[in-house]
Design a protein around this motif. Sequence first.
Motif, PDB file in Angstrom:
ATOM      1  N   HIS A  65      -7.214  -5.230   3.702  1.00  0.00           N
ATOM      2  CA  HIS A  65      -5.822  -5.661   3.632  1.00  0.00           C
ATOM      3  C   HIS A  65      -5.455  -5.721   2.148  1.00  0.00           C
ATOM      4  CE1 HIS A  65      -5.367  -7.125   7.869  1.00  0.00           C
ATOM      5  NE2 HIS A  65      -6.673  -6.920   7.786  1.00  0.00           N
ATOM      6  N   PHE A  66      -4.564  -4.829   1.738  1.00  0.00           N
ATOM      7  CA  PHE A  66      -4.117  -4.805   0.347  1.00  0.00           C
ATOM      8  C   PHE A  66      -2.901  -5.704   0.185  1.00  0.00           C
ATOM      9  CE2 PHE A  66      -6.307  -0.684   0.679  1.00  0.00           C
ATOM     10  CZ  PHE A  66      -7.148  -0.787  -0.403  1.00  0.00           C
ATOM     11  N   VAL A  67      -2.811  -6.363  -0.955  1.00  0.00           N
ATOM     12  CA  VAL A  67      -1.667  -7.219  -1.260  1.00  0.00           C
ATOM     13  C   VAL A  67      -0.398  -6.378  -1.215  1.00  0.00           C
ATOM     14  CG1 VAL A  67      -0.581  -8.633  -3.057  1.00  0.00           C
ATOM     15  CG2 VAL A  67      -3.052  -8.800  -2.657  1.00  0.00           C
ATOM     16  N   GLY A  68       0.612  -6.876  -0.522  1.00  0.00           N
ATOM     17  CA  GLY A  68       1.911  -6.207  -0.471  1.00  0.00           C
ATOM     18  C   GLY A  68       2.061  -5.178   0.636  1.00  0.00           C
ATOM     19  N   LEU A  69       0.993  -4.885   1.375  1.00  0.00           N
ATOM     20  CA  LEU A  69       1.092  -3.932   2.480  1.00  0.00           C
ATOM     21  C   LEU A  69       0.992  -4.676   3.796  1.00  0.00           C
ATOM     22  CD1 LEU A  69      -1.110  -0.946   1.252  1.00  0.00           C
ATOM     23  CD2 LEU A  69       1.362  -1.194   1.160  1.00  0.00           C
ATOM     24  N   THR A  84     -14.962   3.286  -0.828  1.00  0.00           N
ATOM     25  CA  THR A  84     -13.598   3.029  -1.310  1.00  0.00           C
ATOM     26  C   THR A  84     -13.567   1.823  -2.239  1.00  0.00           C
ATOM     27  OG1 THR A  84     -12.645   4.005   0.675  1.00  0.00           O
ATOM     28  CG2 THR A  84     -11.231   2.511  -0.586  1.00  0.00           C
ATOM     29  N   GLU A  89     -11.695   3.973  -9.594  1.00  0.00           N
ATOM     30  CA  GLU A  89     -10.230   4.133  -9.565  1.00  0.00           C
ATOM     31  C   GLU A  89      -9.553   3.198  -8.570  1.00  0.00           C
ATOM     32  OE1 GLU A  89     -11.886   7.518  -6.956  1.00  0.00           O
ATOM     33  OE2 GLU A  89     -12.441   6.575  -8.825  1.00  0.00           O
ATOM     34  N   GLN A  90     -10.319   2.424  -7.790  1.00  0.00           N
ATOM     35  CA  GLN A  90      -9.732   1.490  -6.825  1.00  0.00           C
ATOM     36  C   GLN A  90      -9.245   0.264  -7.595  1.00  0.00           C
ATOM     37  OE1 GLN A  90      -7.999  -0.127  -4.508  1.00  0.00           O
ATOM     38  NE2 GLN A  90      -9.421  -1.805  -4.753  1.00  0.00           N
ATOM     39  N   VAL A  91      -7.952   0.190  -7.828  1.00  0.00           N
ATOM     40  CA  VAL A  91      -7.394  -0.907  -8.621  1.00  0.00           C
ATOM     41  C   VAL A  91      -6.349  -1.722  -7.854  1.00  0.00           C
ATOM     42  CG1 VAL A  91      -7.848   0.196 -10.849  1.00  0.00           C
ATOM     43  CG2 VAL A  91      -5.678   0.625  -9.682  1.00  0.00           C
ATOM     44  N   ARG A  92      -6.061  -1.335  -6.622  1.00  0.00           N
ATOM     45  CA  ARG A  92      -5.084  -2.101  -5.843  1.00  0.00           C
ATOM     46  C   ARG A  92      -5.625  -3.500  -5.561  1.00  0.00           C
ATOM     47  NH1 ARG A  92      -4.029   1.976  -1.007  1.00  0.00           N
ATOM     48  NH2 ARG A  92      -6.243   2.270  -1.366  1.00  0.00           N
ATOM     49  N   ALA A  93      -4.736  -4.471  -5.594  1.00  0.00           N
ATOM     50  CA  ALA A  93      -5.133  -5.849  -5.313  1.00  0.00           C
ATOM     51  C   ALA A  93      -5.478  -5.992  -3.831  1.00  0.00           C
ATOM     52  CB  ALA A  93      -4.004  -6.807  -5.683  1.00  0.00           C
ATOM     53  N   ILE A  94      -6.612  -6.604  -3.582  1.00  0.00           N
ATOM     54  CA  ILE A  94      -7.112  -6.764  -2.218  1.00  0.00           C
ATOM     55  C   ILE A  94      -6.910  -8.203  -1.772  1.00  0.00           C
ATOM     56  CG2 ILE A  94      -9.200  -6.731  -0.792  1.00  0.00           C
ATOM     57  CD1 ILE A  94     -10.181  -4.413  -2.592  1.00  0.00           C
TER      58      ILE A  94
END
Length: 179
Positions: A65-69, A84, A89-94
């Motif tokens: 679950h990514f923040v904001g999705l 993943t 390169e995985q920099v999305r906030a989790i």
Amino acid sequence: MKTRFNRRSLLLLAAGAAFATVSLPGCGRQDEAKPLVALEIDPRTTCDLDGMLLADYPGPKAQIHFVGLATPMFFCDTVELFNTLLRPEQVRAIAAVFVQNMGKADWEQPRGQWIDAKAGIYVLDSKRHGSMGPTIASFAQEADAQAFVKQWGGRVLRYAEIKPEMVDLSGGALHDSRM
């Protein structure tokens, strides 16, 4: 044009500003207080990496679950999940990561039994295969992981002990006879 404020207007304006200041931070805390829960897979749920139907394959599934999705990213295999997560390169906030507790879920048709991935106990290098071939079995209890190792081989690891070289995806499809 000259605007005049009387005492009553100023008090109402100040009260409104104070209410907004107090209310806004409270709203954020309410959203943060709601714990995220894993979403269940259904016959149409697909893997975000390769489009495979999760319900058609054995072994533990996973979701991030990514923040904001609003919806999570689903994985048909825990190796894909860790691949993943551990990419530079995985920099999305989790916001949360879930895996299935294979101490309770049916290996051939795993449903439900979602646990926090960071709290999980994992078995690497077992003889048991998931959707993409060799997989990492996930458990809520170490005793279940140890029992799995006795039957299927492998070694027990904690979440933080799983390294990028352990989750190489280059050969997974070579082991899957159903693709």
